[in-house]
Design a protein around this motif. Structure first.
Motif, PDB file in Angstrom:
ATOM      1  N   ARG A  19       0.836  -1.204   0.000  1.00  0.00           N
ATOM      2  CA  ARG A  19       0.000   0.000   0.000  1.00  0.00           C
ATOM      3  C   ARG A  19       0.870   1.253   0.000  1.00  0.00           C
ATOM      4  N   ALA A  20       1.934   1.243   0.804  1.00  0.00           N
ATOM      5  CA  ALA A  20       2.831   2.399   0.861  1.00  0.00           C
ATOM      6  C   ALA A  20       3.516   2.625  -0.483  1.00  0.00           C
ATOM      7  N   VAL A  23       1.018   4.223  -2.853  1.00  0.00           N
ATOM      8  CA  VAL A  23       0.842   5.642  -2.523  1.00  0.00           C
ATOM      9  C   VAL A  23       2.034   6.449  -3.022  1.00  0.00           C
ATOM     10  N   SER A 101       4.778   3.357   6.190  1.00  0.00           N
ATOM     11  CA  SER A 101       3.885   4.444   6.575  1.00  0.00           C
ATOM     12  C   SER A 101       3.371   5.189   5.345  1.00  0.00           C
ATOM     13  N   THR A 102       2.061   5.465   5.334  1.00  0.00           N
ATOM     14  CA  THR A 102       1.474   6.225   4.236  1.00  0.00           C
ATOM     15  C   THR A 102       2.037   7.645   4.184  1.00  0.00           C
ATOM     16  N   ALA A 105       5.349   7.566   2.704  1.00  0.00           N
ATOM     17  CA  ALA A 105       5.211   7.272   1.276  1.00  0.00           C
ATOM     18  C   ALA A 105       4.859   8.546   0.506  1.00  0.00           C
ATOM     19  N   VAL A 106       3.966   9.366   1.069  1.00  0.00           N
ATOM     20  CA  VAL A 106       3.623  10.648   0.445  1.00  0.00           C
ATOM     21  C   VAL A 106       4.862  11.529   0.356  1.00  0.00           C
ATOM     22  N   GLY A 173       5.410   3.719  10.494  1.00  0.00           N
ATOM     23  CA  GLY A 173       4.169   4.377  10.860  1.00  0.00           C
ATOM     24  C   GLY A 173       3.897   4.465  12.344  1.00  0.00           C
TER      25      GLY A 173
END
Length: 197
Positions: A19-20, A23, A101-102, A105-106, A173
């Motif tokens: 998921r990271a 993103v 961590s999202t 990742a951003v 995260g």
């Protein structure tokens, strides 16, 4: 056969990691695309050096070609910035596998997209490969430099880095306090007084 706890934990980590990465990739592509499209529109529609008011003098569009880094520093070393940008991009791609961590990742997505946006200018624009001039066009009143969307993405990633660091959020995260070992968590905050002799 039901999965054991270690297998479930490994599967969970793999899902979070994937998921990271998604993103990061989406943010990088978005930042890069916005930068390329905005620069293309500026080159096609604005006159070099001619200001265009957007919000009076508070925000202007002023198309300039920057041979150096921020604030036009190092204008004779454009190829050095191109090499550094390429190294940073490779590092982010390799390092991305460690991100869970999202928010991180951003951060790395903005940094990668912005970095690639300016690198593309240096590789494809005149006067030649590796020494191309970067297209800048955003000018804010009283700010000493003209910048572009890629610069905004890079600076935003640095701001997010500071915020995440201050809050103690790691690449996985979790906060620093939650990553304490059980021994650390159970330890008293102050040493117990010694018995009198």
């Amino acid at each position: 056969m039901p999965e054991t706890e270690p297998q479930q934990a490994t599967a969970g980590k793999r899902e979070v990691s994937t998921r990271a990465l998604v993103v990061l990739a989406v943010v990088a592509v978005l930042a890069y695309s916005l930068d390329r499209v905005s620069k293309s529109l500026v080159v096609e529609n604005l006159t070099l050096g001619q200001p265009v008011n957007v919000i009076g003098e508070l925000l202007q569009l002023r198309y300039v070609e920057n041979p150096g880094a921020a604030f036009s520093l190092g204008s004779g070393s454009t190829w050095v910035f191109a090499i550094i940008a390429a190294i940073v991009a490779v590092f982010i791609v390799i390092f991305a596998r460690r991100i869970r961590s999202t928010a991180w990742a951003v951060l790395f997505g903005m940094l990668l997209g912005g970095n690639l946006g300016n690198l593309t200018d240096r590789l494809t624009r005149p006067p030649g490969f590796g020494v191309g001039h970067v297209v800048d066009f955003l000018q804010v009143y009283a700010f000493p430099a003209i910048f572009n969307v890629a610069d905004v993405a890079i600076v935003s990633s640095m701001g997010l880095f500071i915020l995440l660091t201050i809050r103690g959020i790691g690449l996985d995260g979790t906060r620093a306090a939650k990553r304490m070992t059980p021994v650390d968590a159970d330890a008293p905050s102050h040493p117990a007084p010694s018995d009198p002799a």
